[in-house]
Enzyme design. Sequence first.
Site, PDB file in Angstrom:
ATOM      1  N   CYS A 128      50.657  -3.159  34.206  1.00  0.00           N
ATOM      2  CA  CYS A 128      51.207  -4.343  33.529  1.00  0.00           C
ATOM      3  C   CYS A 128      51.648  -5.440  34.513  1.00  0.00           C
ATOM      4  CB  CYS A 128      52.392  -3.942  32.661  1.00  0.00           C
ATOM      5  SG  CYS A 128      53.137  -5.356  31.822  1.00  0.00           S
TER       6      CYS A 128
ATOM      7  N   VAL B 205      56.584  -3.201  27.537  1.00  0.00           N
ATOM      8  CA  VAL B 205      57.192  -3.148  28.865  1.00  0.00           C
ATOM      9  C   VAL B 205      57.041  -4.550  29.467  1.00  0.00           C
ATOM     10  CG1 VAL B 205      56.792  -0.701  29.291  1.00  0.00           C
ATOM     11  CG2 VAL B 205      54.981  -2.325  29.859  1.00  0.00           C
TER      12      VAL B 205
ATOM     13  N   SER C 140      60.648 -12.692  31.974  1.00  0.00           N
ATOM     14  CA  SER C 140      61.313 -13.888  32.507  1.00  0.00           C
ATOM     15  C   SER C 140      62.834 -13.723  32.435  1.00  0.00           C
ATOM     16  CB  SER C 140      60.865 -15.142  31.754  1.00  0.00           C
ATOM     17  OG  SER C 140      61.117 -14.989  30.385  1.00  0.00           O
TER      18      SER C 140
HETATM   19  N1  LIG Z   1      56.306 -11.555  27.071  1.00  0.00           N
HETATM   20  C1  LIG Z   1      56.425 -10.207  27.564  1.00  0.00           C
HETATM   21  C2  LIG Z   1      55.022  -9.600  27.622  1.00  0.00           C
HETATM   22  C3  LIG Z   1      55.056  -8.110  27.942  1.00  0.00           C
HETATM   23  C4  LIG Z   1      53.753  -7.424  27.561  1.00  0.00           C
HETATM   24  O1  LIG Z   1      52.872  -8.008  26.914  1.00  0.00           O
HETATM   25  N2  LIG Z   1      53.641  -6.150  27.951  1.00  0.00           N
HETATM   26  C5  LIG Z   1      52.465  -5.378  27.551  1.00  0.00           C
HETATM   27  C6  LIG Z   1      51.888  -4.589  28.724  1.00  0.00           C
HETATM   28  S1  LIG Z   1      51.344  -5.649  30.027  1.00  0.00           S
HETATM   29  C7  LIG Z   1      52.884  -4.355  26.523  1.00  0.00           C
HETATM   30  O2  LIG Z   1      53.894  -3.698  26.678  1.00  0.00           O
HETATM   31  N3  LIG Z   1      52.087  -4.198  25.478  1.00  0.00           N
HETATM   32  C8  LIG Z   1      52.304  -3.175  24.484  1.00  0.00           C
HETATM   33  C9  LIG Z   1      52.029  -3.675  23.105  1.00  0.00           C
HETATM   34  O3  LIG Z   1      51.825  -4.884  22.924  1.00  0.00           O
HETATM   35  O4  LIG Z   1      52.035  -2.846  22.211  1.00  0.00           O
HETATM   36  C10 LIG Z   1      57.078 -10.224  28.952  1.00  0.00           C
HETATM   37  O5  LIG Z   1      57.001 -11.247  29.630  1.00  0.00           O
HETATM   38  O6  LIG Z   1      57.713  -9.217  29.335  1.00  0.00           O
END
Ligand SMILES: N[C@@H](CCC(=O)N[C@@H](CS)C(=O)NCC(=O)O)C(=O)O
Length: 231
Positions: free
Chosen positions: A24, A64, A78
Site C-alpha cells: 500500500c 489501511v 494525510s
Molecule cells: N485515503 C486513504 C486511502 C487508503 C487506501 O485506499 N488504502 C487501500 C490499500 S492501498 C485499502 O486499504 N483498501 C482496502 C479497501 O478499499 O477495501 C488514505 O490516504 O489513507
Amino acid sequence: MVVLEWILWQFVIMSIKLVSFVLCPFVQRAVIILREKGVPHDIEYIELDDPPEWFRELSPLGKVPLLLVDEGVLFESSVILDYLDEVIPPRLHPGDPLRRAQHKSWIEFGSGLLMLQHGLAMAENESLFYEKLGELNKNLERLLPPLRQSLFGDKEHFSLVDMAYAPFFMRQSILATRRPEITSSQSAEILDWAHTLLARPSVESSVVPDFSTRYMGFLQDKGSWLAGKTG
Ligand SMILES: N[C@@H](CCC(=O)N[C@@H](CS)C(=O)NCC(=O)O)C(=O)O
C-alpha cells in the site's frame, strides 16, 4: 530544544503500531515519516482480501493505514502525517498557514495521482492502458507550476509533500521497467524531483526488500496487461 522536545515526547507517547498492507502506497507515506523522525514503532501486516476481525472493528473505512497510538486509532494517511509531524519534532510542514494549507492541498492531489496510477497498473488491455497513461500524464503536468514556483520539491528540505509523492514515484519507476514510456513521457522537472526522492534513505527503506517482485506479482494475479506483457 528540539532534542529536549524529542526526549519529552518519548515519555508522552508509549507505543505506536502501524497496520499495513505490504504493497500500500498510503501506508508507505506513514513509514517514511516514522523513519525520517526516527520513531520506534511496530508494523503489523494484514491481507486486505481477508482482513482480521479486529481490523474490521478498528478501521471505519476498512482501509489501511491505521496508526494505533496507545489507545487511539488514526486513519487516513494525510491525517497520520499531520499528527506525527505535530507531535514529533522537528516540524516539517511549513510554519506559514497559507503555505501549509497549500502543501495539504497538493498532498490530496497526490492521493488522486496514486488512484490514477493504480488504474494504469491494473488496466487489463493495451488500449485501456494507453488511455489511462494519457490521463495520468495530463494530471502529472499539473505539478509543473508549483514545482517551478518552488512551492515544494526543495532538495534541501524534505517535506510532507515529498513523503506523500515518494510512493507514487517508486511505483512509476517499477512500472517503467515494463513500459519505459511511463517515465520517458514525463517532464524533466518531475523526473528530477522523483530522482531526489527515491535516493532518500527513509524512502529506500520504506518497503520490504522484495517489493518490486511482490508488486509485479500482485498485478499479474489481478490480470494487469502491463505486468503480463513480458511474462
Ligand atoms: N485515503 C486513504 C486511502 C487508503 C487506501 O485506499 N488504502 C487501500 C490499500 S492501498 C485499502 O486499504 N483498501 C482496502 C479497501 O478499499 O477495501 C488514505 O490516504 O489513507
